[in-house]
Write a protein that holds these residues in place. Structure first.
Motif, PDB file in Angstrom:
ATOM      1  N   UNK A 443     -12.622   0.770  15.403  1.00  0.00           N
ATOM      2  CA  UNK A 443     -13.273   1.756  14.548  1.00  0.00           C
ATOM      3  C   UNK A 443     -13.862   1.007  13.361  1.00  0.00           C
ATOM      4  N   UNK A 444     -15.060   1.418  12.928  1.00  0.00           N
ATOM      5  CA  UNK A 444     -15.778   0.677  11.893  1.00  0.00           C
ATOM      6  C   UNK A 444     -16.059   1.556  10.684  1.00  0.00           C
ATOM      7  N   UNK A 445     -15.820   0.989   9.503  1.00  0.00           N
ATOM      8  CA  UNK A 445     -16.086   1.666   8.236  1.00  0.00           C
ATOM      9  C   UNK A 445     -17.173   0.885   7.512  1.00  0.00           C
ATOM     10  N   UNK A 446     -18.307   1.559   7.200  1.00  0.00           N
ATOM     11  CA  UNK A 446     -19.484   0.876   6.667  1.00  0.00           C
ATOM     12  C   UNK A 446     -20.227   1.789   5.696  1.00  0.00           C
ATOM     13  N   UNK A 447     -19.644   2.050   4.540  1.00  0.00           N
ATOM     14  CA  UNK A 447     -20.285   2.984   3.601  1.00  0.00           C
ATOM     15  C   UNK A 447     -21.528   2.396   2.944  1.00  0.00           C
ATOM     16  N   UNK A 448     -22.218   3.228   2.170  1.00  0.00           N
ATOM     17  CA  UNK A 448     -23.435   2.809   1.474  1.00  0.00           C
ATOM     18  C   UNK A 448     -23.123   1.759   0.414  1.00  0.00           C
ATOM     19  N   UNK A 449     -24.135   0.946   0.094  1.00  0.00           N
ATOM     20  CA  UNK A 449     -23.955  -0.153  -0.856  1.00  0.00           C
ATOM     21  C   UNK A 449     -23.639   0.329  -2.270  1.00  0.00           C
ATOM     22  N   UNK A 450     -24.017   1.570  -2.595  1.00  0.00           N
ATOM     23  CA  UNK A 450     -23.752   2.100  -3.933  1.00  0.00           C
ATOM     24  C   UNK A 450     -22.475   2.939  -3.985  1.00  0.00           C
ATOM     25  N   UNK A 451     -21.600   2.773  -2.996  1.00  0.00           N
ATOM     26  CA  UNK A 451     -20.345   3.497  -2.961  1.00  0.00           C
ATOM     27  C   UNK A 451     -19.505   3.150  -4.196  1.00  0.00           C
ATOM     28  N   UNK A 452     -18.744   4.109  -4.684  1.00  0.00           N
ATOM     29  CA  UNK A 452     -17.912   3.902  -5.872  1.00  0.00           C
ATOM     30  C   UNK A 452     -16.449   3.738  -5.467  1.00  0.00           C
ATOM     31  N   UNK A 453     -15.653   3.287  -6.417  1.00  0.00           N
ATOM     32  CA  UNK A 453     -14.241   3.028  -6.147  1.00  0.00           C
ATOM     33  C   UNK A 453     -13.516   4.286  -5.684  1.00  0.00           C
ATOM     34  N   UNK A 454     -13.799   5.410  -6.321  1.00  0.00           N
ATOM     35  CA  UNK A 454     -13.102   6.638  -5.946  1.00  0.00           C
ATOM     36  C   UNK A 454     -13.476   7.088  -4.535  1.00  0.00           C
ATOM     37  N   UNK A 455     -14.718   6.856  -4.120  1.00  0.00           N
ATOM     38  CA  UNK A 455     -15.107   7.207  -2.750  1.00  0.00           C
ATOM     39  C   UNK A 455     -14.439   6.271  -1.748  1.00  0.00           C
ATOM     40  N   UNK A 456     -14.336   4.990  -2.081  1.00  0.00           N
ATOM     41  CA  UNK A 456     -13.620   4.047  -1.215  1.00  0.00           C
ATOM     42  C   UNK A 456     -12.179   4.500  -1.027  1.00  0.00           C
ATOM     43  N   UNK A 457     -11.555   4.922  -2.109  1.00  0.00           N
ATOM     44  CA  UNK A 457     -10.172   5.408  -2.024  1.00  0.00           C
ATOM     45  C   UNK A 457     -10.075   6.633  -1.122  1.00  0.00           C
ATOM     46  N   UNK A 458     -11.024   7.542  -1.256  1.00  0.00           N
ATOM     47  CA  UNK A 458     -11.026   8.737  -0.416  1.00  0.00           C
ATOM     48  C   UNK A 458     -11.196   8.374   1.050  1.00  0.00           C
ATOM     49  N   UNK A 459     -12.111   7.429   1.333  1.00  0.00           N
ATOM     50  CA  UNK A 459     -12.340   6.996   2.717  1.00  0.00           C
ATOM     51  C   UNK A 459     -11.052   6.472   3.334  1.00  0.00           C
ATOM     52  N   UNK A 460     -10.370   5.593   2.634  1.00  0.00           N
ATOM     53  CA  UNK A 460      -9.161   4.975   3.193  1.00  0.00           C
ATOM     54  C   UNK A 460      -8.027   5.988   3.301  1.00  0.00           C
ATOM     55  N   UNK A 461      -7.883   6.856   2.320  1.00  0.00           N
ATOM     56  CA  UNK A 461      -6.850   7.891   2.388  1.00  0.00           C
ATOM     57  C   UNK A 461      -7.069   8.782   3.604  1.00  0.00           C
ATOM     58  N   UNK A 462      -8.296   9.230   3.795  1.00  0.00           N
ATOM     59  CA  UNK A 462      -8.601  10.073   4.951  1.00  0.00           C
ATOM     60  C   UNK A 462      -8.371   9.318   6.260  1.00  0.00           C
ATOM     61  N   UNK A 463      -8.828   8.074   6.292  1.00  0.00           N
ATOM     62  CA  UNK A 463      -8.721   7.300   7.528  1.00  0.00           C
ATOM     63  C   UNK A 463      -7.263   7.055   7.899  1.00  0.00           C
ATOM     64  N   UNK A 464      -6.421   6.780   6.929  1.00  0.00           N
ATOM     65  CA  UNK A 464      -4.996   6.580   7.206  1.00  0.00           C
ATOM     66  C   UNK A 464      -4.378   7.848   7.784  1.00  0.00           C
ATOM     67  N   UNK A 465      -4.760   8.993   7.255  1.00  0.00           N
ATOM     68  CA  UNK A 465      -4.264  10.259   7.788  1.00  0.00           C
ATOM     69  C   UNK A 465      -4.749  10.491   9.218  1.00  0.00           C
ATOM     70  N   UNK A 466      -5.997  10.126   9.491  1.00  0.00           N
ATOM     71  CA  UNK A 466      -6.549  10.266  10.842  1.00  0.00           C
ATOM     72  C   UNK A 466      -5.774   9.402  11.831  1.00  0.00           C
ATOM     73  N   UNK A 467      -5.520   8.147  11.462  1.00  0.00           N
ATOM     74  CA  UNK A 467      -4.772   7.247  12.345  1.00  0.00           C
ATOM     75  C   UNK A 467      -3.386   7.813  12.619  1.00  0.00           C
ATOM     76  N   UNK A 468      -2.716   8.321  11.594  1.00  0.00           N
ATOM     77  CA  UNK A 468      -1.398   8.918  11.783  1.00  0.00           C
ATOM     78  C   UNK A 468      -1.464  10.140  12.692  1.00  0.00           C
ATOM     79  N   UNK A 469      -2.505  10.936  12.518  1.00  0.00           N
ATOM     80  CA  UNK A 469      -2.693  12.124  13.347  1.00  0.00           C
ATOM     81  C   UNK A 469      -2.852  11.729  14.814  1.00  0.00           C
TER      82      UNK A 469
END
Length: 484
Positions: A443-469
């Motif tokens: 699985x690949x994560x490739x956000x936009x170049x202007x992504x912010x720290x809080x969005x990166x945190x949201x991406x990883x938090x969501x992704x960890x929950x998805x993997x657990x699911x």
């Protein structure tokens, strides 16, 4: 577990009578399509802004992949739309064979400057596949110009992807995408193993020893093909869809280029997916200590605002062409299109003006840290790899042996579907084949170049929950299977 995801098919095209005035004719007309009967399973996007896509069902989806690493500056950037409109108002199409546009000239100058003047000519295409077809052809024609037309062989790597058209597909090593067309593909491609340190490094083997072994594989391929018959070696600096953001080890590409130079072959880099800033430098090769003779770029060039790609040629190639008084025997109707050139140039100007490449590096390091902190110890996460904002997570059945899951489970696809569904509402990219022979899920994560720290945190938090699911459902399915 034997979970198969159904594929969709449509009925054959059937002849339907059609009457036009007094004449009678029979035309081919398709039956009702998925679009017409409303059963198309794809979600309908009705808008996009920044890091988010808006769906017809009212949901707001976090775009954590930009499609296939395309939407590099996010969605809905008005400056790019304005540039497209302005160019369209000036001139919307120019036949490239005998006329030119200022937007093409400006983009090509910008691309040359981006390499310090090393690339002296660019051909602007519409897709990565077109760019790679052009690169393959340009390599052979270079040798026609220089008096070695017998150089018709290419050396490429397993577990790679270079495009879906027949020439590019022939060079690529993506098993699933090649398999329906194997009998049509070119026979003059010699293949070596990819550079996959996660699966190929031997116990106790240093990077230098590993690189030496990889260089010997390329050397042997030259000798088997006939050194004087090889036009080029083709590779992705960081393998994208075929292997899930797989970087090489330090020194690998220097060693590969040295072998090419030894035998007089060209060095082609496919940066369609990993280039134009995705890994933290405008060109991925800047971090490898090499520079190609020919380069293909694409997705991040136009950020999805127009279908645009390019073939970049070094001065060495262009000088041979000019010395012969020749032109590259290549062209498409929409090559050097003025509107796509205007859009691409504006995207690149925004990346430069807004200092986005340092942000790719900073947020990329943060993304890596969070992924490792939250997922490195997960039972089904085998490897986390990448560079910049180009990260892949390989899923394995056994972390110790690195045994992949049964391909029939289509585990990466399940992760993708789960992520895109409520309550997660996030788009991630997925693929199979990273373990070789069509096996292995990533699985690949490739956000936009202007992504912010809080969005990166949201991406990883969501992704960890998805993997657990997904992992929880796998365990339940395994428990439900009858014991043998």
């Amino acid at each position: 577990m034997n979970l198969m995801w159904p594929s969709l098919s449509t009925d054959a095209v059937k002849p339907v009578p059609s009457h036009d005035g007094d004449s009678t004719s029979v035309t081919l007309s398709p039956p009702s399509t998925l679009e017409e009967d409303g059963s198309d399973p794809r979600l309908l996007v009705v808008g996009g802004q920044g890091n988010y896509l808006y769906l017809a069902d009212g949901r707001k989806v976090l775009d954590a992949c930009g499609g296939a690493a395309v939407a590099c500056i996010g969605h809905g950037v008005k400056e790019v739309s304005d540039a497209i409109l302005a160019q369209t108002a000036t001139v919307s199409y120019v036949p490239w064979g005998f006329l030119d546009s200022q937007s093409r000239r400006d983009l090509c100058k910008w691309l040359s400057r981006s390499s310090g003047g090393y690339f002296t000519k660019a051909w602007i295409m519409s897709s990565g596949s077109e760019a790679m077809e052009g690169a393959i052809k340009l390599a052979h024609e270079y040798f026609v110009w220089t008096g070695e037309p017998q150089r018709i062989n290419y050396i490429a790597r397993e577990d790679s992807y270079h495009g879906i058209t027949l020439g590019a597909l022939s060079v690529g090593g993506h098993v699933a995408r090649r398999s329906p067309f194997e009998q049509l593909l070119l026979p003059n491609i010699h293949r070596i193993p990819a550079c996959n340190p996660y699966r190929q490094k031997l116990p106790g083997e240093s990077d230098d020893e590993f690189v030496s072994r990889k260089a010997e594989e390329l050397e042997q391929a030259f000798l088997q093909a006939g050194p004087k018959t090889v036009a080029a070696f083709v590779a992705e600096p960081i393998v994208g869809a075929a292997s899930g953001c797989m970087p090489s080890v330090a020194g690998y590409f220097k060693a590969m280029k040295a072998v090419c130079d030894k035998y007089g072959a060209l060095f082609i880099l496919d940066e369609v997916m990993c280039g134009m800033g995705r890994t933290g430098t405008l060109h991925a090769w800047e971090q490898e200590g090499v520079i190609p003779d020919i380069q293909a770029i694409g997705k991040g060039l136009g950020g999805g605002y127009q279908p645009v790609s390019a073939v970049l040629a070094s001065g060495k190639i262009v000088r041979a062409m000019e010395a012969k008084g020749a032109t590259f025997t290549h062209g498409h109707t929409y090559m050097n299109h003025p509107v796509t050139c205007a859009a691409a140039l504006k995207v690149q100007q925004i990346i430069q003006r807004d200092n986005l490449l340092p942000n790719v590096q900073t947020q990329g390091r943060y993304l890596e840290k969070l992924l490792r902190d939250k997922l490195q110890s997960h039972p089904i996460v085998g490897d986390i790899r990448g560079r910049g904002l180009f990260w892949g997570i390989e899923l394995v059945r056994d972390k110790t042996t690195k045994e992949p899951f049964n391909p029939e489970l289509q585990l990466a696809h399940r992760v993708h579907v789960t992520a895109l569904s409520p309550p997660y509402n996030m788009a991630v990219y997925y693929g199979q084949g990273c373990a070789g022979h069509g096996r292995g899920d990533h699985v690949m994560i490739m956000p936009a170049y202007n992504v912010t720290q809080d969005v990166v945190e949201t991406i990883v938090d969501k992704f960890a929950l998805v993997i657990n699911d997904v992992f929880g459902k796998l365990e339940k399915e395994a428990d439900a299977e009858p014991r043998k």
